[in-house]
Structure formats: C-alpha cells, structure tokens
Design a protein around this motif. Structure first.
Motif, PDB file in Angstrom:
ATOM      1  N   PRO A 158       0.820  -1.221   0.000  1.00  0.00           N
ATOM      2  CA  PRO A 158       0.000   0.000   0.000  1.00  0.00           C
ATOM      3  C   PRO A 158       0.849   1.266   0.000  1.00  0.00           C
ATOM      4  CG  PRO A 158       0.041  -1.007   2.173  1.00  0.00           C
ATOM      5  CD  PRO A 158       0.684  -1.989   1.246  1.00  0.00           C
ATOM      6  N   ARG A 159       0.295   2.316  -0.576  1.00  0.00           N
ATOM      7  CA  ARG A 159       1.002   3.593  -0.645  1.00  0.00           C
ATOM      8  C   ARG A 159       0.905   4.313   0.696  1.00  0.00           C
ATOM      9  NH1 ARG A 159       2.959   6.279  -4.695  1.00  0.00           N
ATOM     10  NH2 ARG A 159       1.863   4.981  -6.227  1.00  0.00           N
ATOM     11  N   ARG A 160       2.054   4.611   1.306  1.00  0.00           N
ATOM     12  CA  ARG A 160       2.103   5.322   2.577  1.00  0.00           C
ATOM     13  C   ARG A 160       2.248   6.824   2.364  1.00  0.00           C
ATOM     14  NH1 ARG A 160       0.551   4.063   7.086  1.00  0.00           N
ATOM     15  NH2 ARG A 160       2.371   4.842   8.196  1.00  0.00           N
ATOM     16  N   THR A 161       3.019   7.209   1.355  1.00  0.00           N
ATOM     17  CA  THR A 161       3.217   8.609   0.984  1.00  0.00           C
ATOM     18  C   THR A 161       3.336   8.652  -0.537  1.00  0.00           C
ATOM     19  OG1 THR A 161       5.646   8.719   0.863  1.00  0.00           O
ATOM     20  CG2 THR A 161       4.665   8.817   3.080  1.00  0.00           C
ATOM     21  N   PRO A 162       3.394   9.840  -1.119  1.00  0.00           N
ATOM     22  CA  PRO A 162       3.609   9.909  -2.575  1.00  0.00           C
ATOM     23  C   PRO A 162       4.935   9.299  -3.017  1.00  0.00           C
ATOM     24  CG  PRO A 162       2.726  11.978  -1.755  1.00  0.00           C
ATOM     25  CD  PRO A 162       3.071  11.161  -0.544  1.00  0.00           C
ATOM     26  N   ASN A 163       5.873   9.108  -2.087  1.00  0.00           N
ATOM     27  CA  ASN A 163       7.190   8.561  -2.439  1.00  0.00           C
ATOM     28  C   ASN A 163       7.275   7.039  -2.325  1.00  0.00           C
ATOM     29  OD1 ASN A 163       8.072  11.208  -2.740  1.00  0.00           O
ATOM     30  ND2 ASN A 163       8.752  11.355  -0.615  1.00  0.00           N
ATOM     31  N   THR A 164       6.234   6.392  -1.798  1.00  0.00           N
ATOM     32  CA  THR A 164       6.274   4.948  -1.582  1.00  0.00           C
ATOM     33  C   THR A 164       6.353   4.200  -2.915  1.00  0.00           C
ATOM     34  OG1 THR A 164       4.864   5.244   0.361  1.00  0.00           O
ATOM     35  CG2 THR A 164       5.115   3.012  -0.472  1.00  0.00           C
ATOM     36  N   ILE A 165       7.231   3.215  -2.976  1.00  0.00           N
ATOM     37  CA  ILE A 165       7.316   2.351  -4.156  1.00  0.00           C
ATOM     38  C   ILE A 165       6.210   1.303  -4.047  1.00  0.00           C
ATOM     39  CG2 ILE A 165       8.750   0.728  -5.445  1.00  0.00           C
ATOM     40  CD1 ILE A 165      11.212   2.135  -4.278  1.00  0.00           C
ATOM     41  N   THR A 166       5.313   1.287  -5.008  1.00  0.00           N
ATOM     42  CA  THR A 166       4.182   0.352  -4.974  1.00  0.00           C
ATOM     43  C   THR A 166       4.152  -0.581  -6.187  1.00  0.00           C
ATOM     44  OG1 THR A 166       2.738   1.972  -6.052  1.00  0.00           O
ATOM     45  CG2 THR A 166       2.778   1.965  -3.640  1.00  0.00           C
ATOM     46  N   ASP A 167       5.088  -0.417  -7.099  1.00  0.00           N
ATOM     47  CA  ASP A 167       5.163  -1.256  -8.295  1.00  0.00           C
ATOM     48  C   ASP A 167       6.145  -2.404  -8.054  1.00  0.00           C
ATOM     49  OD1 ASP A 167       4.833  -1.621 -11.361  1.00  0.00           O
ATOM     50  OD2 ASP A 167       7.009  -1.541 -11.053  1.00  0.00           O
ATOM     51  N   MET A 168       5.740  -3.628  -8.357  1.00  0.00           N
ATOM     52  CA  MET A 168       6.562  -4.798  -8.067  1.00  0.00           C
ATOM     53  C   MET A 168       7.897  -4.750  -8.805  1.00  0.00           C
ATOM     54  SD  MET A 168       6.719  -7.687  -6.361  1.00  0.00           S
ATOM     55  CE  MET A 168       5.043  -8.300  -6.037  1.00  0.00           C
ATOM     56  N   THR A 169       7.867  -4.407 -10.091  1.00  0.00           N
ATOM     57  CA  THR A 169       9.105  -4.358 -10.865  1.00  0.00           C
ATOM     58  C   THR A 169      10.071  -3.341 -10.297  1.00  0.00           C
ATOM     59  OG1 THR A 169       7.950  -5.036 -12.890  1.00  0.00           O
ATOM     60  CG2 THR A 169      10.089  -3.971 -13.153  1.00  0.00           C
ATOM     61  N   ALA A 170       9.542  -2.165  -9.940  1.00  0.00           N
ATOM     62  CA  ALA A 170      10.384  -1.124  -9.361  1.00  0.00           C
ATOM     63  C   ALA A 170      10.948  -1.551  -8.013  1.00  0.00           C
ATOM     64  CB  ALA A 170       9.593   0.177  -9.226  1.00  0.00           C
ATOM     65  N   MET A 171      10.148  -2.254  -7.222  1.00  0.00           N
ATOM     66  CA  MET A 171      10.622  -2.695  -5.915  1.00  0.00           C
ATOM     67  C   MET A 171      11.704  -3.758  -6.037  1.00  0.00           C
ATOM     68  SD  MET A 171      10.809  -2.553  -2.718  1.00  0.00           S
ATOM     69  CE  MET A 171       9.517  -1.350  -2.343  1.00  0.00           C
ATOM     70  N   LEU A 172      11.540  -4.691  -6.955  1.00  0.00           N
ATOM     71  CA  LEU A 172      12.566  -5.718  -7.134  1.00  0.00           C
ATOM     72  C   LEU A 172      13.871  -5.098  -7.629  1.00  0.00           C
ATOM     73  CD1 LEU A 172      10.467  -8.641  -8.651  1.00  0.00           C
ATOM     74  CD2 LEU A 172      11.241  -8.328  -6.291  1.00  0.00           C
ATOM     75  N   ALA A 173      13.767  -4.072  -8.479  1.00  0.00           N
ATOM     76  CA  ALA A 173      14.968  -3.356  -8.911  1.00  0.00           C
ATOM     77  C   ALA A 173      15.616  -2.629  -7.736  1.00  0.00           C
ATOM     78  CB  ALA A 173      14.615  -2.358 -10.020  1.00  0.00           C
ATOM     79  N   GLU A 174      14.790  -2.091  -6.839  1.00  0.00           N
ATOM     80  CA  GLU A 174      15.297  -1.434  -5.638  1.00  0.00           C
ATOM     81  C   GLU A 174      16.038  -2.442  -4.754  1.00  0.00           C
ATOM     82  OE1 GLU A 174      15.462   1.726  -2.539  1.00  0.00           O
ATOM     83  OE2 GLU A 174      15.638   1.520  -4.720  1.00  0.00           O
ATOM     84  N   LEU A 175      15.503  -3.642  -4.598  1.00  0.00           N
ATOM     85  CA  LEU A 175      16.174  -4.661  -3.790  1.00  0.00           C
ATOM     86  C   LEU A 175      17.503  -5.075  -4.417  1.00  0.00           C
ATOM     87  CD1 LEU A 175      13.279  -6.994  -2.567  1.00  0.00           C
ATOM     88  CD2 LEU A 175      14.258  -4.972  -1.466  1.00  0.00           C
ATOM     89  N   ASP A 176      17.559  -5.103  -5.738  1.00  0.00           N
ATOM     90  CA  ASP A 176      18.834  -5.384  -6.412  1.00  0.00           C
ATOM     91  C   ASP A 176      19.866  -4.311  -6.078  1.00  0.00           C
ATOM     92  OD1 ASP A 176      17.996  -7.729  -7.628  1.00  0.00           O
ATOM     93  OD2 ASP A 176      17.418  -6.751  -9.503  1.00  0.00           O
ATOM     94  N   ARG A 177      19.433  -3.059  -6.055  1.00  0.00           N
ATOM     95  CA  ARG A 177      20.358  -1.971  -5.708  1.00  0.00           C
ATOM     96  C   ARG A 177      20.819  -2.095  -4.258  1.00  0.00           C
ATOM     97  NH1 ARG A 177      16.806   0.864  -9.228  1.00  0.00           N
ATOM     98  NH2 ARG A 177      15.415   1.451  -7.516  1.00  0.00           N
ATOM     99  N   VAL A 178      19.907  -2.495  -3.378  1.00  0.00           N
ATOM    100  CA  VAL A 178      20.265  -2.676  -1.963  1.00  0.00           C
ATOM    101  C   VAL A 178      21.339  -3.749  -1.834  1.00  0.00           C
ATOM    102  CG1 VAL A 178      19.422  -3.441   0.287  1.00  0.00           C
ATOM    103  CG2 VAL A 178      18.050  -1.868  -1.091  1.00  0.00           C
ATOM    104  N   ARG A 179      21.172  -4.861  -2.538  1.00  0.00           N
ATOM    105  CA  ARG A 179      22.164  -5.934  -2.485  1.00  0.00           C
ATOM    106  C   ARG A 179      23.514  -5.453  -3.013  1.00  0.00           C
ATOM    107  NH1 ARG A 179      17.691  -8.637  -5.011  1.00  0.00           N
ATOM    108  NH2 ARG A 179      16.485  -9.802  -3.441  1.00  0.00           N
TER     109      ARG A 179
END
Length: 254
Positions: A158-179
C-alpha cells in the motif's frame, strides 16, 4: 567440544526453518544428510518436548515450544544491540533502530534515541510493512527474490506517501540496488519529511536483522551517505559477530 546428538537435533530444527517451518522426512534428510532412523529418533525427542509437531499429512513443523524461547531470545537481542546502536547514534547524531522480520511485517526490537531535541521515534514493538522502510528493504534483500515477491503479493504494497514504491518491478529493482550497495534508503516513503538509512546484520551467511538511523530529511541528506553507510556496516558486522561468535571477522562484509 561439540555434542553430536545436540548438533544433529539443531540441524533438524534448522532444516525445518529453512523449509518455511514445515518439511517432510525426505526434505529433512536431504538438508541434513542424516539417516532416516537417526532423524526419526531426534524427531521423537523434539516432539515430546514440544519443539516440533507432526501435521496430519505426516509432515513435521516447528512447534510451540520454540515460541517461548524465541520471545526471550528476541528480548535479549535487543539488550545486546544497545551498545552498537549507541555507536550508530554517535556516528550519525540521529536515532538508531534494530528491526527483524516476523512473517510479513518488520518489527522494531530495540532503539537508542538521538540526543537532539527534534528526533525520530519508532516505538519498540511497532510492526510495519517492509516495502516502505529502509529496514524492510534490507531484510527482504537478504532473502531469495521469490520470497520477497510472495511477501509483497500478500501485503499489497500500500502507498504510505507519494514517495512509496508500490510497483513490483520497481521494488525488485530497488532490492537489487540494496544488495549491490550494501545498504537501503527510505526517502520519505513511510513518512514524509523522514529519511532513513539501514544496513544488514549478518549471522554467518544469513541476514537476521537490520540496523538503521533515521531523522529529519534535511539532516540525513546533509550527511555523507557513503561514509555513513560504511561506518554503520562496520558497527553491524561487530553486532553480527556477537550474535555468531564462531564467525570470522569478515562476516557481513558483503
């Protein structure tokens, strides 16, 4: 000097944990390399003590006896974390937190507050969804991608703020960057005006917790992010080594 029967019992419990808390006899055998007869004997003892239960389909699952031990251990981890969180406060000037993943939720288990008058506060015991927090991203980046996807599908992101990542593809890319970079950021994704940087706590080859600093966006952004992350990683390595004393000095240097 180790006791073989104790090691084997722990191997069985860890095999169950690695299969999501439930496994069949063949899966336990494949994971542990133990003979079926040995596994049967160990399971009988674990069943009698309540640390394992047998399901109706003859599969085995972690039992309720572990809940009491887990609750006590979690409380102790919070105590052990205090000096390391204090070091993070000294490093950043901001509030430091320790969080773990319980089911689909991130739970804050320890905190040391910033000495500043304006500071962030996350109540110990508070449960939040992982997709909108730096600690949650770190914890899920330490899990297989399929497991992260399953969590996000269940929670709905769910969207918590306008900045929340809510798209699955975008989130998985974010997790790749974290790793890749070894830390995660929450840039006003859980709460507007609040930024957070988190690093993993490794116990051997597993991410077992996340440590973070959080504060007003302008103060976090004024810090050198790379220097802060590197300093936090060193502190987290020290804490991970305390959780796993047999680990070498490079644990967590991922």
């Amino acid at each position: 000097m180790s006791v073989q029967s104790v090691e084997r019992a722990l191997d069985v419990l860890e095999a169950l944990a690695e299969h999501g808390g439930e496994a069949g006899l063949s899966e336990i055998a494949a994971r542990t390399g133990l003979p079926y007869g040995t596994i049967h004997r160990l399971l009988r003892t674990l069943l009698a003590r309540g640390y394992v239960r047998q399901e109706s389909d003859k599969r085995y699952a972690l039992g309720g006896g572990l809940v009491r031990l887990g609750g006590i251990a979690e409380g102790m981890v919070g105590v052990w974390a205090q000096p390391y969180l204090t070091k993070m406060v000294e490093l950043s000037g901001e509030t430091a937190n320790l969080a773990v993943l319980e089911g689909d939720f991130v739970v804050y288990v320890a905190q040391v507050l910033s000495p500043r008058r304006l500071r962030m506060f996350a109540e110990v015991g508070r449960r939040v969804l992982p997709h909108s927090t730096a600690v949650g991203k770190v914890l899920l980046a330490g899990r297989p991608a399929a497991e992260a996807v399953a969590v996000f599908e269940r929670t709905g992101m769910p969207r918590r703020t306008p900045n929340t990542i809510t798209d699955m593809t975008a989130m998985l890319a974010e997790l790749d960057r974290v790793r890749a970079r070894g830390h995660a950021m929450d840039l006003g994704e859980e709460e507007l005006g609040v930024h957070c940087l988190a690093v993993p706590v490794w116990d051997g080859d597993r991410v077992v917790a996340a440590m973070s600093v959080s504060g007003p966006a302008e103060r976090i952004d004024a810090l050198d992010r790379d220097d802060l992350a590197e300093g936090m990683r060193k502190i987290a390595v020290g804490f991970g080594n305390e959780l796993s004393p047999a680990a070498g000095p490079d644990v967590g240097a991922r």
